[in-house]
Design a protein around this motif. Sequence first.
Motif, PDB file in Angstrom:
ATOM      1  N   LYS A   1       0.842  -1.196   0.000  1.00  0.00           N
ATOM      2  CA  LYS A   1       0.000   0.000   0.000  1.00  0.00           C
ATOM      3  C   LYS A   1       0.880   1.251   0.000  1.00  0.00           C
ATOM      4  CE  LYS A   1      -3.688   2.328   2.543  1.00  0.00           C
ATOM      5  NZ  LYS A   1      -4.531   2.274   3.737  1.00  0.00           N
ATOM      6  N   ILE A   2       1.902   1.268   0.861  1.00  0.00           N
ATOM      7  CA  ILE A   2       2.825   2.395   0.937  1.00  0.00           C
ATOM      8  C   ILE A   2       4.251   1.856   0.861  1.00  0.00           C
ATOM      9  CG2 ILE A   2       3.684   4.309   2.345  1.00  0.00           C
ATOM     10  CD1 ILE A   2       0.881   4.545   3.532  1.00  0.00           C
ATOM     11  N   ILE A   3       5.058   2.482  -0.010  1.00  0.00           N
ATOM     12  CA  ILE A   3       6.454   2.083  -0.166  1.00  0.00           C
ATOM     13  C   ILE A   3       7.344   3.311  -0.077  1.00  0.00           C
ATOM     14  CG2 ILE A   3       5.894   0.101  -1.635  1.00  0.00           C
ATOM     15  CD1 ILE A   3       6.857   1.761  -4.045  1.00  0.00           C
TER      16      ILE A   3
ATOM     17  N   HIS B   1      20.662   3.827  -5.744  1.00  0.00           N
ATOM     18  CA  HIS B   1      21.888   3.062  -5.565  1.00  0.00           C
ATOM     19  C   HIS B   1      22.876   3.775  -4.642  1.00  0.00           C
ATOM     20  CE1 HIS B   1      22.967   5.898  -8.693  1.00  0.00           C
ATOM     21  NE2 HIS B   1      24.231   5.605  -8.499  1.00  0.00           N
ATOM     22  N   LYS B   2      22.677   5.062  -4.397  1.00  0.00           N
ATOM     23  CA  LYS B   2      23.543   5.836  -3.492  1.00  0.00           C
ATOM     24  C   LYS B   2      22.943   5.968  -2.092  1.00  0.00           C
ATOM     25  CE  LYS B   2      26.602   7.688  -6.531  1.00  0.00           C
ATOM     26  NZ  LYS B   2      27.972   8.038  -6.423  1.00  0.00           N
ATOM     27  N   GLY B   3      21.804   5.309  -1.850  1.00  0.00           N
ATOM     28  CA  GLY B   3      21.199   5.327  -0.523  1.00  0.00           C
ATOM     29  C   GLY B   3      20.316   6.525  -0.237  1.00  0.00           C
ATOM     30  N   LYS B   4      19.948   7.284  -1.251  1.00  0.00           N
ATOM     31  CA  LYS B   4      19.036   8.412  -1.056  1.00  0.00           C
ATOM     32  C   LYS B   4      17.625   7.986  -1.416  1.00  0.00           C
ATOM     33  CE  LYS B   4      22.397  12.057  -1.860  1.00  0.00           C
ATOM     34  NZ  LYS B   4      22.681  13.275  -2.648  1.00  0.00           N
ATOM     35  N   TYR B   5      16.650   8.636  -0.792  1.00  0.00           N
ATOM     36  CA  TYR B   5      15.243   8.281  -0.983  1.00  0.00           C
ATOM     37  C   TYR B   5      14.548   9.255  -1.922  1.00  0.00           C
ATOM     38  CZ  TYR B   5      15.963   5.159   2.918  1.00  0.00           C
ATOM     39  OH  TYR B   5      16.425   4.146   3.724  1.00  0.00           O
ATOM     40  N   LEU B   6      13.611   8.715  -2.692  1.00  0.00           N
ATOM     41  CA  LEU B   6      12.749   9.533  -3.535  1.00  0.00           C
ATOM     42  C   LEU B   6      11.781  10.262  -2.616  1.00  0.00           C
ATOM     43  CD1 LEU B   6      11.817  10.099  -6.523  1.00  0.00           C
ATOM     44  CD2 LEU B   6      10.114   8.320  -6.128  1.00  0.00           C
ATOM     45  N   THR B   7      11.795  11.594  -2.656  1.00  0.00           N
ATOM     46  CA  THR B   7      10.954  12.356  -1.735  1.00  0.00           C
ATOM     47  C   THR B   7      10.146  13.416  -2.477  1.00  0.00           C
ATOM     48  OG1 THR B   7      12.736  13.926  -1.254  1.00  0.00           O
ATOM     49  CG2 THR B   7      12.500  12.071   0.243  1.00  0.00           C
TER      50      THR B   7
ATOM     51  N   TRP C   1       5.283   6.735  -0.494  1.00  0.00           N
ATOM     52  CA  TRP C   1       4.519   6.776  -1.741  1.00  0.00           C
ATOM     53  C   TRP C   1       3.441   5.700  -1.707  1.00  0.00           C
ATOM     54  CZ3 TRP C   1       5.409  10.674  -5.117  1.00  0.00           C
ATOM     55  CH2 TRP C   1       6.585  11.416  -4.921  1.00  0.00           C
ATOM     56  N   THR C   2       2.203   6.097  -1.913  1.00  0.00           N
ATOM     57  CA  THR C   2       1.086   5.167  -1.963  1.00  0.00           C
ATOM     58  C   THR C   2       1.049   4.533  -3.348  1.00  0.00           C
ATOM     59  OG1 THR C   2      -0.149   6.507  -0.382  1.00  0.00           O
ATOM     60  CG2 THR C   2      -1.417   4.935  -1.708  1.00  0.00           C
ATOM     61  N   VAL C   3       0.917   3.219  -3.376  1.00  0.00           N
ATOM     62  CA  VAL C   3       0.908   2.467  -4.633  1.00  0.00           C
ATOM     63  C   VAL C   3      -0.532   2.240  -5.070  1.00  0.00           C
ATOM     64  CG1 VAL C   3       1.591   0.325  -5.770  1.00  0.00           C
ATOM     65  CG2 VAL C   3       3.034   1.289  -3.963  1.00  0.00           C
TER      66      VAL C   3
ATOM     67  N   LEU D   1       2.077   6.170  -8.454  1.00  0.00           N
ATOM     68  CA  LEU D   1       2.644   6.449  -7.140  1.00  0.00           C
ATOM     69  C   LEU D   1       2.145   7.811  -6.680  1.00  0.00           C
ATOM     70  CD1 LEU D   1       6.296   5.232  -7.795  1.00  0.00           C
ATOM     71  CD2 LEU D   1       4.474   4.021  -6.577  1.00  0.00           C
ATOM     72  N   LYS D   2       1.521   7.833  -5.502  1.00  0.00           N
ATOM     73  CA  LYS D   2       0.917   9.057  -4.981  1.00  0.00           C
ATOM     74  C   LYS D   2       1.717   9.524  -3.772  1.00  0.00           C
ATOM     75  CE  LYS D   2      -3.624   9.565  -5.103  1.00  0.00           C
ATOM     76  NZ  LYS D   2      -5.046   9.517  -4.691  1.00  0.00           N
ATOM     77  N   SER D   3       2.061  10.806  -3.762  1.00  0.00           N
ATOM     78  CA  SER D   3       2.842  11.381  -2.665  1.00  0.00           C
ATOM     79  C   SER D   3       1.970  11.597  -1.433  1.00  0.00           C
ATOM     80  CB  SER D   3       3.455  12.715  -3.096  1.00  0.00           C
ATOM     81  OG  SER D   3       2.457  13.722  -3.156  1.00  0.00           O
ATOM     82  N   CYS D   4       2.602  12.003  -0.351  1.00  0.00           N
ATOM     83  CA  CYS D   4       1.877  12.298   0.891  1.00  0.00           C
ATOM     84  C   CYS D   4       0.959  13.508   0.727  1.00  0.00           C
ATOM     85  CB  CYS D   4       2.864  12.525   2.032  1.00  0.00           C
ATOM     86  SG  CYS D   4       3.976  13.925   1.770  1.00  0.00           S
TER      87      CYS D   4
END
Length: 154
Positions: A8-10, A15-21, A42-44, A55-58
Amino acid sequence: MELLQGAKIIRLRTHKGKYLTAGDDEESVRQDRDGSTKQAHWTVEFVDDKNVVRLKSCYGKYLSATNEPIVPKTKGHKVLQTLPTRLNSSIEWDVEKDGSQLRFKTHYGQYLRPYGGLPPYRNRVGHDVPCRTNTEDKIVWEFDILEYVDETKY
């Protein structure tokens, strides 16, 4: 797609350890080392086709592939949070499995990818086609499932 089954949420990690925000301006999309914030969640939404997701943001907006270049006269294009009046292919991502990682591809064959290096590229996220083998690892995303769909409601 079995890797995301029941998700539901991911959150997605480069590869550098940073998150998609999702940016605080409710439009931009960036990379950040802190994956504990709500902006990294991110809601799937699964589309009828088994390998396509939204993918839906907060902020309730969709991760969208645009035609706007990241930097003028470059081939990479921006990825933004948008709320289109009609659901269309710009907010749909084909999911490809690569071992235990995922690739997200637009309907036009371009991949979601992080950019790095000096400004103006630092911490940007866009979509394009990797042109060299040394950039192919940049289009794979590690993921964490933070919440599963509650199947007891159905």
